[in-house]
Design a protein around this motif. Structure first.
Motif, short mmCIF file in Angstrom:
data_model
loop_
_atom_site.label_atom_id
_atom_site.label_comp_id
_atom_site.label_asym_id
_atom_site.label_seq_id
_atom_site.Cartn_x
_atom_site.Cartn_y
_atom_site.Cartn_z
N LYS A 91 0.87 -1.02 -0.15
CA LYS A 91 0.10 -0.42 -0.21
C LYS A 91 1.21 0.89 -0.03
O LYS A 91 1.73 1.13 1.16
CB LYS A 91 -0.78 -0.22 1.39
CG LYS A 91 -2.04 1.06 1.05
CD LYS A 91 -3.10 0.49 2.30
CE LYS A 91 -3.52 1.62 2.02
NZ LYS A 91 -4.96 1.39 3.01
N ASP A 92 -0.06 2.24 -0.67
CA ASP A 92 1.16 3.42 -1.21
C ASP A 92 0.34 4.59 -0.07
O ASP A 92 -0.11 4.78 0.10
CB ASP A 92 1.22 3.80 -2.57
CG ASP A 92 1.76 5.19 -3.01
OD1 ASP A 92 2.37 4.97 -3.42
OD2 ASP A 92 1.45 6.26 -2.33
N VAL A 93 1.45 5.14 0.96
CA VAL A 93 0.33 5.96 1.28
C VAL A 93 0.05 7.35 0.83
O VAL A 93 -1.05 7.74 1.83
CB VAL A 93 1.88 6.42 2.48
CG1 VAL A 93 2.43 5.17 3.56
CG2 VAL A 93 2.71 6.90 2.08
N ASP A 94 0.73 7.57 -0.31
CA ASP A 94 0.38 8.35 -0.43
C ASP A 94 -1.44 8.36 -1.76
O ASP A 94 -2.66 8.98 -1.01
CB ASP A 94 1.11 9.56 -1.78
CG ASP A 94 1.93 10.29 -1.03
OD1 ASP A 94 1.84 10.61 0.37
OD2 ASP A 94 3.27 10.24 -1.47
N THR A 95 -1.60 7.76 -2.54
CA THR A 95 -2.81 6.99 -3.38
C THR A 95 -3.64 5.82 -2.61
O THR A 95 -4.90 5.93 -2.54
CB THR A 95 -1.88 6.46 -4.37
OG1 THR A 95 -2.04 5.31 -3.83
CG2 THR A 95 -1.23 7.02 -5.07
N GLY A 96 -2.92 5.22 -1.56
CA GLY A 96 -3.77 4.27 -0.66
C GLY A 96 -4.06 3.05 -1.66
O GLY A 96 -4.49 1.84 -1.67
N CYS A 97 -3.21 2.85 -2.31
CA CYS A 97 -3.22 1.92 -3.46
C CYS A 97 -2.48 0.78 -2.99
O CYS A 97 -1.39 0.77 -2.85
CB CYS A 97 -3.91 1.93 -4.80
SG CYS A 97 -4.62 2.94 -5.72
N CYS A 98 -2.07 -0.72 -3.68
CA CYS A 98 -1.21 -1.10 -3.88
C CYS A 98 -0.65 -1.86 -4.88
O CYS A 98 -1.94 -2.17 -6.13
CB CYS A 98 -2.24 -2.17 -2.59
SG CYS A 98 -2.42 -2.51 -1.58
N PHE A 99 0.66 -1.72 -5.03
CA PHE A 99 1.08 -1.73 -6.52
C PHE A 99 1.00 -3.51 -6.58
O PHE A 99 2.03 -4.18 -6.26
CB PHE A 99 2.25 -1.02 -6.08
CG PHE A 99 2.82 -1.26 -7.98
CD1 PHE A 99 2.24 -0.12 -9.26
CD2 PHE A 99 4.07 -1.63 -8.18
CE1 PHE A 99 3.44 -0.54 -10.41
CE2 PHE A 99 4.43 -1.62 -9.41
CZ PHE A 99 3.95 -1.37 -10.55
N LEU A 100 0.24 -3.08 -8.06
CA LEU A 100 0.90 -4.94 -8.47
C LEU A 100 1.87 -5.70 -9.51
O LEU A 100 2.50 -6.35 -9.42
CB LEU A 100 -0.63 -5.43 -9.01
CG LEU A 100 -2.21 -6.35 -8.52
CD1 LEU A 100 -2.70 -6.67 -9.38
CD2 LEU A 100 -1.71 -6.96 -7.11
#
Ligand code: THU
Length: 298
Positions: A91-100
């Protein structure tokens, strides 16, 4: 949609490609059962660039259609659907997305394949996106059984957004053809149905009446029962053709189909007209095995 596409376009591609790729990527995550917000980087490029990347990272000196580099290493035998914890660590703290991970697609190779299969470049990009997404979610196709599993997931995800190997036109045509076998001496309302299973098989049916009227069975249920009796439980679309009026499925058929495929796409046709909807629209808040207070299937 819970998938963000970070799309980098280095070469001319169709204007509707991005929307379709996004829809497909989200469908893949949904089909896999991953609800976490995800991010995928996709580079659309030419043969030279993909060839170079292939040479550098895989020691293969040729241009392929698609390359995927998963950011996550899944535990042995596990895919993304069973790896929520592992994925959430990305999880990226800025975007909240998990990079696949990263995907590279060669537009000229995709174009060639689209021509070979006789479909559009956009559609081909949809197929390649699904293939890449499942690689990023831990699938592979080295062994026969894992290949079959990966293909089935791709088909299911693509079909859920209306991209089938069997086109809607073909499905509608099969339903129309089935009207010839309808046994409807009492109502004279002939119905043909064609039910598309997630693996691409089509099961057909027609209505079968009886002089004891109440024993009549509808075309849709004939098709469904044929399919279930052959072990199929996963369906993506049904086409229904009638001779007298738009053959909207009756309440009993809606409920019976809902048991297996609440998200089924429903196409009805009569007299050259076609209408499309979904089973969840035809049966809102339906009663089924999933999503009930009591989950009958455990
Ligand atoms: N029928 C179907 O085959 N499907 C439906 O969903 C509605 C009704 C058939 C049953 C019967 O043979 C005839 O249409 C008239 O009710």
């Amino acid at each position: 949609m819970n998938v963000t596409l970070d799309l980098e376009i280095e070469t001319a591609c169709p204007p509707d490609a991005e929307a379709l790729m996004h829809k497909v990527a989200a469908a893949c995550a949904r089909t896999e059962g991953v609800a976490l917000p995800l991010e995928v980087h996709i580079l659309l490029t030419d043969n030279e660039v993909i060839r170079e990347i292939n040479r550098e990272y895989r020691q293969i000196d040729r241009a392929t259609d698609v390359l995927s580099f998963p950011a996550i290493s899944y535990a042995a035998g596990k895919t993304a659907g069973q790896s929520e914890k592992r994925i959430s660590r990305e999880k990226d703290v800025d975007t909240g997305c998990c990079f696949l991970g990263d995907v590279i697609i060669s537009i000229p190779r995709a174009q060639e394949q689209a021509q070979e299969y006789g479909h559009s470049l956009t559609r081909e990009l949809g197929y390649l996106t699904a293939h890449a997404m499942f690689h990023l979610m831990g699938y592979d196709h080295m062994e026969e059984d894992e290949k079959r599993r990966m293909r089935a997931m791709e088909e299911k995800a693509l079909a859920s957004v209306g991209i089938n190997r069997v086109t809607d036109q073909e499905l509608l045509e099969k339903a129309r053809e089935m009207m010839q076998f309808s046994y409807a001496p009492y109502s004279k309302f002939t119905v043909g149905a064609a039910l598309l299973a997630a693996d691409g098989t089509v099961y057909t049916g027609c209505n079968i009446e009886n002089s004891s009227y109440g024993l009549t069975i509808c075309g849709e249920r004939t098709a469904l029962f044929k399919a279930v009796s052959e072990g199929k439980h996963d369906f993506v679309a049904i086409a229904i053709a009638g001779n007298n009026a738009m053959p909207w499925p009756c309440g009993a058929c809606r409920q019976t189909l809902y048991e297996f495929a609440p998200d089924l796409r429903v196409l009805v046709t009569w007299n050259g007209q076609v209408e499309e909807t979904t089973l969840s629209q035809l049966l809102p808040n339906g009663f089924g095995p999933k999503g009930q207070a009591i989950n009958f299937l455990g």
